[in-house]
Write an enzyme that holds these catalytic residues in place. Structure first.
Site, PDB file in Angstrom:
ATOM      1  N   ILE A 536      13.442  40.895  45.047  1.00  0.00           N
ATOM      2  CA  ILE A 536      13.143  41.809  43.928  1.00  0.00           C
ATOM      3  C   ILE A 536      13.567  43.244  44.201  1.00  0.00           C
ATOM      4  O   ILE A 536      13.517  44.082  43.328  1.00  0.00           O
ATOM      5  CB  ILE A 536      11.625  41.796  43.583  1.00  0.00           C
ATOM      6  CG1 ILE A 536      10.777  42.094  44.835  1.00  0.00           C
ATOM      7  CG2 ILE A 536      11.229  40.524  42.895  1.00  0.00           C
ATOM      8  CD1 ILE A 536       9.315  42.339  44.514  1.00  0.00           C
ATOM      9  N   GLY A 537      13.954  43.529  45.413  1.00  0.00           N
ATOM     10  CA  GLY A 537      14.339  44.920  45.670  1.00  0.00           C
ATOM     11  C   GLY A 537      14.883  45.056  47.072  1.00  0.00           C
ATOM     12  O   GLY A 537      14.919  44.094  47.855  1.00  0.00           O
ATOM     13  N   GLU A 540      14.140  50.034  52.972  1.00  0.00           N
ATOM     14  CA  GLU A 540      14.942  50.674  54.004  1.00  0.00           C
ATOM     15  C   GLU A 540      15.267  49.704  55.134  1.00  0.00           C
ATOM     16  O   GLU A 540      16.325  49.737  55.735  1.00  0.00           O
ATOM     17  CB  GLU A 540      14.177  51.880  54.569  1.00  0.00           C
ATOM     18  CG  GLU A 540      15.018  52.722  55.488  1.00  0.00           C
ATOM     19  CD  GLU A 540      14.182  53.482  56.506  1.00  0.00           C
ATOM     20  OE1 GLU A 540      12.951  53.484  56.392  1.00  0.00           O
ATOM     21  OE2 GLU A 540      14.789  54.045  57.425  1.00  0.00           O
ATOM     22  N   PHE A 541      14.298  48.784  55.410  1.00  0.00           N
ATOM     23  CA  PHE A 541      14.448  47.931  56.596  1.00  0.00           C
ATOM     24  C   PHE A 541      14.964  46.541  56.273  1.00  0.00           C
ATOM     25  O   PHE A 541      15.223  45.759  57.164  1.00  0.00           O
ATOM     26  CB  PHE A 541      13.100  47.825  57.299  1.00  0.00           C
ATOM     27  CG  PHE A 541      12.604  49.150  57.819  1.00  0.00           C
ATOM     28  CD1 PHE A 541      13.067  49.655  59.017  1.00  0.00           C
ATOM     29  CD2 PHE A 541      11.689  49.896  57.095  1.00  0.00           C
ATOM     30  CE1 PHE A 541      12.620  50.873  59.502  1.00  0.00           C
ATOM     31  CE2 PHE A 541      11.234  51.117  57.569  1.00  0.00           C
ATOM     32  CZ  PHE A 541      11.703  51.608  58.782  1.00  0.00           C
ATOM     33  N   GLY A 542      15.037  46.188  54.998  1.00  0.00           N
ATOM     34  CA  GLY A 542      15.489  44.853  54.636  1.00  0.00           C
ATOM     35  C   GLY A 542      15.094  44.562  53.207  1.00  0.00           C
ATOM     36  O   GLY A 542      14.646  45.450  52.473  1.00  0.00           O
ATOM     37  N   GLU A 543      15.249  43.268  52.840  1.00  0.00           N
ATOM     38  CA  GLU A 543      14.974  42.922  51.443  1.00  0.00           C
ATOM     39  C   GLU A 543      13.491  42.914  51.127  1.00  0.00           C
ATOM     40  O   GLU A 543      12.661  42.708  52.018  1.00  0.00           O
ATOM     41  CB  GLU A 543      15.516  41.521  51.166  1.00  0.00           C
ATOM     42  CG  GLU A 543      17.033  41.529  51.032  1.00  0.00           C
ATOM     43  CD  GLU A 543      17.632  40.151  51.207  1.00  0.00           C
ATOM     44  OE1 GLU A 543      16.940  39.260  51.742  1.00  0.00           O
ATOM     45  OE2 GLU A 543      18.784  39.990  50.812  1.00  0.00           O
ATOM     46  N   VAL A 544      13.184  43.139  49.838  1.00  0.00           N
ATOM     47  CA  VAL A 544      11.809  42.967  49.364  1.00  0.00           C
ATOM     48  C   VAL A 544      11.842  41.751  48.437  1.00  0.00           C
ATOM     49  O   VAL A 544      12.699  41.657  47.564  1.00  0.00           O
ATOM     50  CB  VAL A 544      11.318  44.210  48.584  1.00  0.00           C
ATOM     51  CG1 VAL A 544       9.871  44.029  48.167  1.00  0.00           C
ATOM     52  CG2 VAL A 544      11.493  45.468  49.415  1.00  0.00           C
ATOM     53  N   LYS A 562       7.921  42.242  52.321  1.00  0.00           N
ATOM     54  CA  LYS A 562       8.984  43.106  52.840  1.00  0.00           C
ATOM     55  C   LYS A 562       9.455  42.511  54.155  1.00  0.00           C
ATOM     56  O   LYS A 562       8.612  42.198  55.010  1.00  0.00           O
ATOM     57  CB  LYS A 562       8.450  44.511  53.101  1.00  0.00           C
ATOM     58  CG  LYS A 562       8.295  45.334  51.866  1.00  0.00           C
ATOM     59  CD  LYS A 562       8.006  46.761  52.268  1.00  0.00           C
ATOM     60  CE  LYS A 562       7.896  47.631  51.039  1.00  0.00           C
ATOM     61  NZ  LYS A 562       7.674  49.016  51.361  1.00  0.00           N
ATOM     62  N   ASP A 655       5.334  62.124  49.787  1.00  0.00           N
ATOM     63  CA  ASP A 655       6.452  61.633  48.980  1.00  0.00           C
ATOM     64  C   ASP A 655       5.923  61.005  47.697  1.00  0.00           C
ATOM     65  O   ASP A 655       6.382  59.940  47.277  1.00  0.00           O
ATOM     66  CB  ASP A 655       7.281  60.632  49.796  1.00  0.00           C
ATOM     67  CG  ASP A 655       8.663  60.393  49.177  1.00  0.00           C
ATOM     68  OD1 ASP A 655       9.037  61.131  48.244  1.00  0.00           O
ATOM     69  OD2 ASP A 655       9.356  59.458  49.621  1.00  0.00           O
TER      70      ASP A 655
HETATM   71  P1  AMP Z   1      10.059  50.013  48.969  1.00  0.00           P
HETATM   72  O1  AMP Z   1      10.827  49.735  50.190  1.00  0.00           O
HETATM   73  O2  AMP Z   1       8.564  50.011  49.176  1.00  0.00           O
HETATM   74  O3  AMP Z   1      10.512  51.287  48.301  1.00  0.00           O
HETATM   75  O4  AMP Z   1      10.374  48.834  47.934  1.00  0.00           O
HETATM   76  C1  AMP Z   1      11.614  48.643  47.319  1.00  0.00           C
HETATM   77  C2  AMP Z   1      11.440  48.079  45.921  1.00  0.00           C
HETATM   78  O5  AMP Z   1      10.816  46.797  45.977  1.00  0.00           O
HETATM   79  C3  AMP Z   1      10.494  48.911  45.047  1.00  0.00           C
HETATM   80  O6  AMP Z   1      11.166  49.942  44.384  1.00  0.00           O
HETATM   81  C4  AMP Z   1       9.966  47.882  44.077  1.00  0.00           C
HETATM   82  O7  AMP Z   1      10.875  47.689  43.015  1.00  0.00           O
HETATM   83  C5  AMP Z   1       9.926  46.616  44.917  1.00  0.00           C
HETATM   84  N1  AMP Z   1       8.565  46.403  45.460  1.00  0.00           N
HETATM   85  C6  AMP Z   1       8.077  46.884  46.607  1.00  0.00           C
HETATM   86  N2  AMP Z   1       6.805  46.498  46.774  1.00  0.00           N
HETATM   87  C7  AMP Z   1       6.471  45.764  45.692  1.00  0.00           C
HETATM   88  C8  AMP Z   1       5.282  45.078  45.263  1.00  0.00           C
HETATM   89  N3  AMP Z   1       4.182  45.112  45.985  1.00  0.00           N
HETATM   90  N4  AMP Z   1       5.304  44.450  44.092  1.00  0.00           N
HETATM   91  C9  AMP Z   1       6.434  44.438  43.342  1.00  0.00           C
HETATM   92  N5  AMP Z   1       7.577  45.060  43.683  1.00  0.00           N
HETATM   93  C10 AMP Z   1       7.609  45.709  44.844  1.00  0.00           C
END
Ligand code: AMP
Length: 892
Positions: A536-537, A540-544, A562, A655
């Protein structure tokens, strides 16, 4: 009869020239010389226009050449002052194949690379000419030829470059002339970029009936101006019609700046978008765009101070332009005291006596100083364990005695006391060192009985204190632990007040082994309990990813996972898991909840609750305008509540931005993104500052940008920006301004304008969050209270920041541009010389400046604005207005 010696009759004159010449002349004069005063000389500036040639003001011969000779001819008439009127006419409408040229003399462009030519002329309507219809024309052509000097007028016709075919908006008939209605046309054309020192103009007639009444050639400049104490010189506009020239200003006498101010000179000769300013140096203050010396008895210590201020009590100046005031005889001020502080006679406390000493407390007393320099309002007693000066306690007391308790047995403590009068604090006394008594070891069973009794009593008292604290209902804020109504006590560690009784956040860095921190705050999850469903995203360290978590004996949960990409370094692993060590310490409905971590197998994972709608900024952009105000305020309330929890825990986020808020399917917002390094490496918005740190400038409070003072109060500033993002459905704060310009604008007191349709109460709260003085900003618990009140009383959200004040903020009195307010779309379009589109804009619903602000290039094309130059002009003006919207706000 030929050869008879009588002069031959003149050739027949064109029909309109046959009119009585005085009548025509009178008409020309009426048109040209309203009030007889419009004769402007060469080089005179008409607003921001500078004439290179004005045929009306040339007294002698114009030196223009006509060929063939029987084409253009000059009418040698004079005005009422007997000054010549240089009017050229041609009217060979009955003859075939006309090609009549009129060449001007050489015109120097004086360094301008874009020049304008204004023609005034009359043109005869061909329909009104009996029999001339076949050959008669209603246009003529204008050309130019560039040369560095006056040679070259006689180049071939085909070397001239055509500027345009000129047609009349108004042609006239003989009937009009009979009615004495003269239809004078004015046409303006521009030419550029010019590359040589000068040029010739040429007018080509191909069979029309024309009178060229005047030719004015000019360039535009932004005239010298003083703005924000900087002088911006006369500046010739750029070669391109949409070009903005950046011009550096120089500070007026006695003023200084860190960085030279800048302004932009538009193609229309207007100064736009001032950035930066000069400040009167110390000893000088601003008056009427100049810096004037402080008078005797006044001083100014810093350029940043606005005005000269009166010398404080018992001080004076010897000369004007003083930067500080000198103390009168026998009065003193410490070097470390600010120059605004009064000079006082010293009143140090010398006579400090030790009273009762116990193993945990020391009592002190002292005498009021002999010459206290006014009434003593209170004493401040600072004490700390010897050699532990960074962790000290301050007690304030109105009496001349105190008891310091909570001390360690058998330890030496250092005490210093100072008095405060209306003039401020006096100096601290010298250091007094006193030692607490040692603990006596219990040696027999008998002594244990009273110890047990005391322990039980202390236990009961402690319990009562804890219950009392809980029942007192105090849920947040810091408490000044009052010992005595006359005394208050605060503890400091490295300059920070320590809060008693509130669970505090522990920085995982304080653990020697970061793995230990992870396991203290995060549950280990078996990888087999997790099923990954989709990506889904990208973090910085890898896929979410999203997926499901099924822990035996518990309900299956949707989760976000994550992952740490393969090939990570030990530091990356530590930083990655650091976020879990932080998140795991929080437990609040508006903070993203950590389910656990996978560290015993690979890939290493952090598992959190799943937020169906992802990050808030993207979600709002996708659903622009879809929510009620109450829904938006609900989102903001949630974020504020999460932030209150974090600030109570002593955690500073650094942030906070809509991109770091996640939103679930019930529109509940939760704060996320708890990077360990907090140098914000992972935030694409973060930019390096001059001090080396990486900071998301648009969201960050000025003191955090300037000297890295990150506190809950700087989080409150960011929260104000998040409010703005939410109400404007994910608009980028400060639009496309550069980070440097944002820093400058904010430093100078400008703030983001209200988003469209924003409740006034919300905008006021945003402005409060953006107070320069961080102590004046509301605390998160106050923000939650305010939002709760608004939610309970929705009618309070009905008053919107009205469009007119938004627009007046655009160019109001605070505007650095200082020019008028566009009261209507028509006025704006006229101002940018696009008035022809007013009707189209109005008919298509762009009837207010607010509506216009939303126009896109696509919309312009749809509206039929097809000329690229016009599209550019309108879009550039809109962009400027957006920048000015930002600049136009000085609420504080
Ligand atoms: P981050 O590394 O925390 O910035 O996450 C990257 C992207 O993953 C975010 O911008 C969200 O779109 C998605 N994401 C992160 N955590 C969640 C979560 N708990 N539920 C749904 N999407 C998430």
């Amino acid at each position: 009869m030929p050869g008879s010696g009588r002069p031959s009759p003149p050739p027949p004159r064109p029909p309109w020239v046959l009119l009585p010449s005085p009548a025509l002349l009178l008409l020309l004069l009426l048109v040209l010389l309203p009030g007889g005063t419009l004769r402007s000389g060469l080089d005179s500036a008409v607003g921001s226009e500078v004439n290179l040639l004005d045929s009306r003001s040339v007294m002698g011969d114009l030196g223009w050449i006509a060929y063939p000779k029987n084409g253009w001819e000059e009418i040698g008439e004079v005005d009422e002052n007997y000054a010549p009127i240089h009017t050229y006419q041609v009217c060979r409408v009955m003859e075939q194949s006309q090609n009549n040229w009129l060449l001007t003399s050489w015109i120097s462009n004086r360094g301008a690379s874009r020049i304008f030519i204004e023609l005034k002329f009359t043109l005869r309507d061909c329909n009104s000419l009996p029999g001339g219809l076949g050959t008669c024309k209603e246009t003529f052509n204008m050309y130019y030829f560039e040369t560095d000097d006056e040679d070259g007028r006689n180049v071939k016709e085909n070397q001239y470059i055509k500027i345009d075919t000129i047609a009349a908006d108004e042609s006239f008939t003989e009937l009009d002339l009979g009615d004495r209605v003269m239809k004078l046309n004015t046409e303006v054309r521009d030419v550029g970029p010019l590359t040589k020192k000068g040029f010739y103009l040429a007018f080509q007639d191909v069979g029309a009936c024309i009178a060229l009444v005047s030719v004015r050639v000019y360039y535009k400049k932004c005239p010298e101006v003083i703005r924000n104490l900087a002088i911006f010189p006369d500046t010739i506009t750029g070669a391109d019609s949409s070009q903005l020239l950046e011009v550096l200003g120089s500070c007026v006498n006695h003023s200084v700046t860190d960085e030279p101010p800048r302004m932009h000179c538009s193609a229309e000769g207007e100064w736009l978008v001032p950035i930066g300013k000069c400040m009167c140096k110390a000893g000088y203050e601003e008056k009427n765009n100049t810096c004037q010396a402080c008078q005797l008895g006044f001083f100014k210590d810093l350029p940043q101070s606005q005005r000269c201020t009166k010398c404080p009590p018992h001080s004076y100046t010897r000369e004007e332009a003083s930067t500080t005031c000198l103390c009168e005889e026998h009065y003193f001020r410490k070097d470390s005291d600010p120059p605004t502080m009064a000079c006082t006679t010293p009143s140090p406390i010398t006579n400090v006596k030790k009273g009762k000493v116990a193993k945990n407390s020391i009592s002190l007393s002292w005498q009021e100083p002999d010459r206290p320099n006014g009434i003593i309002l209170e004493y401040e007693i600072k004490y700390f364990e010897k050699d532990q000066e960074t962790s000290y306690t301050i007690i304030k007391s109105k009496e001349t005695k105190i008891t310091a308790d909570g001390l360690k047995p058998a330890s030496v403590y250092v005490f210093q006391i100072r008095a405060r009068t209306a003039a401020g604090y006096g100096g601290f006394s010298r250091r007094f060192e006193f030692e607490t008594s040692p603990v006596l070891a219990a040696s027999s069973d008998q002594t244990q009985i009273p110890i047990i009794a005391v322990s039980v009593t202390v236990g009961v008292i402690l319990l009562a204190v804890v219950i009392g604290f809980l029942l007192s209902g105090r849920r947040c804020g810091y408490s000044k632990a009052k010992q005595d109504p006359e005394e208050e006590k605060m503890h400091f560690h490295n300059g920070h007040i320590k809060l008693p009784g509130v669970r505090t956040y522990i920085d995982p860095h304080t653990y020697e082994d970061p793995n230990q921190a992870v396991h203290e705050f995060a549950k280990e999850i078996e990888a087999s309990c997790i099923s990954i469903e989709r990506v889904i995203g990208a973090g910085e360290f890898g896929e979410v990813c999203s997926g499901r978590l099924k822990i035996p004996g518990k309900r299956e949960l949707p989760v976000a996972i994550k992952t740490l990409k393969v090939g990570y370094t030990e530091k990356q692993r530590r930083d990655f898991l650091g976020e879990a060590s932080i998140m795991g310490q929080f437990d609040h409905p508006n903070i993203i909840h950590l389910e656990g971590v996978v560290t015993k197998s690979k890939p290493v994972m952090i598992v959190t609750e799943y937020m169906e709608n992802g990050s808030l900024d993207t979600f709002l952009k996708k659903n622009d305008g879809q929510f009620t105000v109450i829904q938006l305020v609900g989102m903001l309330r949630g974020i504020a509540s999460g932030m209150k929890y974090l600030s109570d825990m002593g955690y500073v986020h650094r942030d906070l931005a809509a991109r770091n808020i996640l939103i679930n399917s019930n529109l509940v917002c939760k704060v996320s993104d708890f990077g360990l390094s907090r140098i914000l490496e992972d935030d694409p918005e973060a930019a390096y500052t001059t001090r080396g740190g990486k900071i998301p400038i648009r969201w960050t409070a000025p003191e955090a940008i300037a000297f890295r003072k990150f506190t809950s109060a700087s989080d409150v500033w960011s929260y104000g920006i998040v409010m703005w993002e939410v109400v404007s459905y994910g608009e980028r704060p400060y639009w496309e301004m550069t980070n440097q310009d944002v820093i400058k604008a904010v430093e100078e007191g400008y703030r983001l304008p209200s988003p469209m349709d924003c409740p006034a109460a919300l905008y006021q709260l945003m402005l409060d969050c953006w107070q320069k003085d961080r102590n004046s900003r509301p605390k998160f618990d106050e923000i939650v209270c305010i939002l709760d009140k608004l939610i309970r009383n929705p009618s309070s959200l009905k008053t919107l920041v009205n469009a007119s004040s938004r627009v007046s903020n655009l160019l109001g009195e605070h505007s650095p541009l200082g020019n008028g307010v566009y009261r209507s779309v028509g006025e704006w379009l006229e101002a940018i010389k696009m008035g022809r589109y007013t009707e189209i804009f109005m008919e298509n619903g762009y009837s207010s400046m607010d509506a216009v602000a939303q126009v896109t290039l696509e919309d312009l094309r749809r509206l039929g604005v097809t000329l690229v130059g016009h599209q550019k002009k309108i879009m550039n003006s809109l962009q400027e207005m957006k920048v000015q919207l930002v600049n136009g706000m000085v609420p504080l």
